[in-house]
Scaffold this active site. Sequence first.
Site, short mmCIF file in Angstrom:
data_model
loop_
_atom_site.label_atom_id
_atom_site.label_comp_id
_atom_site.label_asym_id
_atom_site.label_seq_id
_atom_site.Cartn_x
_atom_site.Cartn_y
_atom_site.Cartn_z
N HIS A 283 10.50 2.21 -9.27
CA HIS A 283 10.04 1.60 -7.99
C HIS A 283 8.39 2.29 -7.38
O HIS A 283 8.13 3.06 -7.16
CB HIS A 283 10.51 1.56 -6.60
N HIS A 285 3.63 0.92 -7.34
CA HIS A 285 3.13 -0.15 -6.32
C HIS A 285 1.49 0.32 -7.87
O HIS A 285 1.89 1.47 -8.01
CB HIS A 285 2.46 1.02 -5.63
N CYS A 316 2.66 -0.14 2.37
CA CYS A 316 3.00 1.60 3.11
C CYS A 316 2.30 1.06 4.48
O CYS A 316 0.74 1.76 4.41
CB CYS A 316 3.78 2.47 2.24
#
Length: 381
Positions: A283, A285, A316
Amino acid sequence: MIAARRLDKISRLMGSRATPCSSSSSLKALNKESLLRNEFLNPKVRVLGNNDGGATCFSTYHYSSNCNHSPTNKVLSNLPGHVKIVEVGPRDGLQNEKEIVPTTIKVQLIKMLVSSGLTVVEATSFVSPKWVPQLADAKDVMDAIRNIQGARFPVLTPNLKGFEAAVVAGAKEVAIFASASETFSKSNINCSIEDSLTRYRDVASAARELSLPVRGYISCVVGCPVEGMVPPSKVAYVAKQLFDMGCSEISLGDTIGVGTPGTVIPMLENVIDFVPIDKLAVHFHDTYGQALSNILTSLQIGISTVDSSVSGLGGCPYAKGASGNVATEDVVYMLNGLGVETKVDLEKLMLAGDFICKHLGRPSISKTAVAFSSKKAKSKL
C-alpha cells in the site's frame, strides 16, 4: 514537400553507408527504409521496434499500454501472472475530505468501481463519527451496496464495538489497522502498539467465531512523520502478530510515501521471514513519486496484491505532508504494459475517477487519467 526532402536525405545517408552484405542484411535495410518512409509520410503512426527486429504500429490517438504477451527477459520474468487490486478510494480516499460527500455519491462511486472489474473495494469504516465524520454514514453505505454482486467490501473496524456495528450492518469482511511506529500509533489510534494488538486479538477472535475474514493493515512500514525511518524488524514484528492472530492478508503501508526500492526491499525481506508472501499486500502513497517503482519492486519479489485509490484520492490526517495513495488508473496502466492481468477495464475505471473528481471539484491526480483526458480533448479540436 518537407517530408519528401527529409526522406530523400535519409535515403542518401543510407546509400552512403551501404557496404557489401548478405541478402538477409539487404532485406533488413529495405525493411528499415520502409518503416522510415511510413514514419515520415504518415505522422499519425508511430513505429516501435521489437526484440525480433520487427515492428509494431499503433495509432497516436488510440494507444493502449496493453501487452499481449508475458515478459520474457530476465528482469521481468518473476512477475506474477495476475495481480489483485484492492481499491481503497471509497474509504481511505475519502476519509480525509473536509466537505461531507453524500452517501448517494459514495454508493455510485462503489458501483462504478465494481463495474470496472475491481473485485475488492474497501467500502467504509466503522469508527467514531467524532474522529472521522466523513464516514458517519457507514451503515447507510452498507445497506445500499448489500446486493451488489461480483465484489467483496471489507470495512475498517478499530475495536470490538466497531466490529459489532459492522456485523449488524451486514459486513462480510473486516480490517484492522496497526502501526510499526509507536508515536504514530498513539496519534492515529490513541494507544500503544502493544495495546492496539491486544485490542485486535479480540476483534480477530470475534471474527473467527463468525467465519469472517480479517485483513490487517500496518502503517509507517518505511518511515514515520515523527520518528523518521522505521526499522524493518519492527514491521516484521507487527506483521507476525497480525498473522498469528488470524489475519488472512496483511497490507504493508508506506503512509507518508517516503519509501524507495532501496528501503522497500529490506522491509519486505524482513517481513517475508515471518509471514508467507502470498498473505502480503503493499500500500504505497505517492508523496515523492516513488509508488509505481515500489510496486514493481514488490511484484518482482513476489507480492501479488496491491492497494490503490481511484484518481489518487486520499492522504493521512495524522501524517502532515502525506499526499494521496497511488492512483488505481496508473497501477492498471503499468500492469497492462507488463502483461500482468488485472481484469480491470481502464476506461470504465477512469469514468469512475472522473465522476468522483467532478463531485469534489478538482482534477484527478492520476497521470494516466490526465494524459488520456488531454489526448481526448485534443482529438476533438
